[in-house]
Scaffold this motif. Sequence first.
Motif, PDB file in Angstrom:
ATOM      1  N   GLY A  77     -43.496  57.984 -35.038  1.00  0.00           N
ATOM      2  CA  GLY A  77     -42.581  56.873 -34.773  1.00  0.00           C
ATOM      3  C   GLY A  77     -41.278  57.023 -35.541  1.00  0.00           C
ATOM      4  N   ARG A  78     -41.367  57.442 -36.797  1.00  0.00           N
ATOM      5  CA  ARG A  78     -40.160  57.673 -37.598  1.00  0.00           C
ATOM      6  C   ARG A  78     -39.315  58.790 -36.999  1.00  0.00           C
ATOM      7  N   LEU A  79     -39.975  59.862 -36.595  1.00  0.00           N
ATOM      8  CA  LEU A  79     -39.264  60.982 -35.982  1.00  0.00           C
ATOM      9  C   LEU A  79     -38.541  60.518 -34.712  1.00  0.00           C
ATOM     10  N   SER A  80     -39.230  59.752 -33.887  1.00  0.00           N
ATOM     11  CA  SER A  80     -38.625  59.250 -32.650  1.00  0.00           C
ATOM     12  C   SER A  80     -37.409  58.388 -32.936  1.00  0.00           C
ATOM     13  N   TYR A  81     -37.541  57.517 -33.914  1.00  0.00           N
ATOM     14  CA  TYR A  81     -36.444  56.628 -34.257  1.00  0.00           C
ATOM     15  C   TYR A  81     -35.252  57.415 -34.811  1.00  0.00           C
ATOM     16  N   ARG A  82     -35.512  58.387 -35.682  1.00  0.00           N
ATOM     17  CA  ARG A  82     -34.417  59.211 -36.226  1.00  0.00           C
ATOM     18  C   ARG A  82     -33.731  59.989 -35.113  1.00  0.00           C
ATOM     19  N   LEU A  83     -34.521  60.567 -34.212  1.00  0.00           N
ATOM     20  CA  LEU A  83     -33.955  61.314 -33.097  1.00  0.00           C
ATOM     21  C   LEU A  83     -33.085  60.407 -32.232  1.00  0.00           C
ATOM     22  N   TRP A  84     -33.544  59.207 -31.978  1.00  0.00           N
ATOM     23  CA  TRP A  84     -32.787  58.228 -31.208  1.00  0.00           C
ATOM     24  C   TRP A  84     -31.446  57.944 -31.887  1.00  0.00           C
ATOM     25  N   TYR A  92     -24.949  60.104 -26.984  1.00  0.00           N
ATOM     26  CA  TYR A  92     -25.967  60.258 -25.951  1.00  0.00           C
ATOM     27  C   TYR A  92     -26.665  58.922 -25.777  1.00  0.00           C
ATOM     28  N   GLY A  93     -26.856  58.534 -24.543  1.00  0.00           N
ATOM     29  CA  GLY A  93     -27.637  57.334 -24.282  1.00  0.00           C
ATOM     30  C   GLY A  93     -29.105  57.692 -24.354  1.00  0.00           C
ATOM     31  N   VAL A  94     -29.896  56.799 -24.899  1.00  0.00           N
ATOM     32  CA  VAL A  94     -31.329  57.030 -25.038  1.00  0.00           C
ATOM     33  C   VAL A  94     -32.054  55.806 -24.497  1.00  0.00           C
ATOM     34  N   GLN A  95     -32.995  56.037 -23.590  1.00  0.00           N
ATOM     35  CA  GLN A  95     -33.798  54.945 -23.055  1.00  0.00           C
ATOM     36  C   GLN A  95     -35.266  55.299 -23.211  1.00  0.00           C
ATOM     37  N   PRO A  96     -36.019  54.457 -23.890  1.00  0.00           N
ATOM     38  CA  PRO A  96     -37.443  54.760 -24.086  1.00  0.00           C
ATOM     39  C   PRO A  96     -38.236  54.593 -22.799  1.00  0.00           C
ATOM     40  N   TYR A  97     -39.214  55.461 -22.636  1.00  0.00           N
ATOM     41  CA  TYR A  97     -40.202  55.363 -21.559  1.00  0.00           C
ATOM     42  C   TYR A  97     -41.599  55.379 -22.152  1.00  0.00           C
TER      43      TYR A  97
END
Length: 177
Positions: A77-84, A92-97
């Motif tokens: 989760g931390r990795l995902s948030y940092r990447l976002w 870059y636009g980021v949209q979670p799926y």
Amino acid sequence: RDGMPWQTLEVNTVERFMLRLFRVYPSVISLLWYLGFKFKINFLTKKAFRNHSFIYCIQVKNNKEGGVDRTSLLDSGRLSYRLWLILQAEDYGVQPYSIASLTAFDVVSGHAPPGTSQQAKMKLTQGMSLLKKTFQTQEGFSPLWMFRSGKFLYGSQAPQTLRVDVHSRLKVYTRYN
């Protein structure tokens, strides 16, 4: 108001009206699904994927019992948030799926949300198999966080996205509180 503007979700005025209708009358969803709305959802999903540069999926390693320890979940989760945040900083636009992948992960790992029907559990288990096949997941790993992303066409989206100061939303808890 806080969150993403409708334009970044690729929702037009008619679709925005439909979303409001669904919120007020949720039973309409079942009727429309029966009448073929699922084909519209498939079309919109494929269109959204074609219009973006990439899709990424963060996977977690399963432990010996077939589940995942909490540390791995938090780290992913931390990795995902940092990447976002990094992608947003680079325009870059980021949209979670991740709603489907997280729910499927919960079902497969034996922690289905309360009241989940057997039919839904079966579909989510099939969905997890499809995710593993699509993202070529190695044996012993599970897809968890999914996002689509692409370069903004019109420069930074920062002025269009309404923000609330993070300090007004967060309260830091320590063992001394």
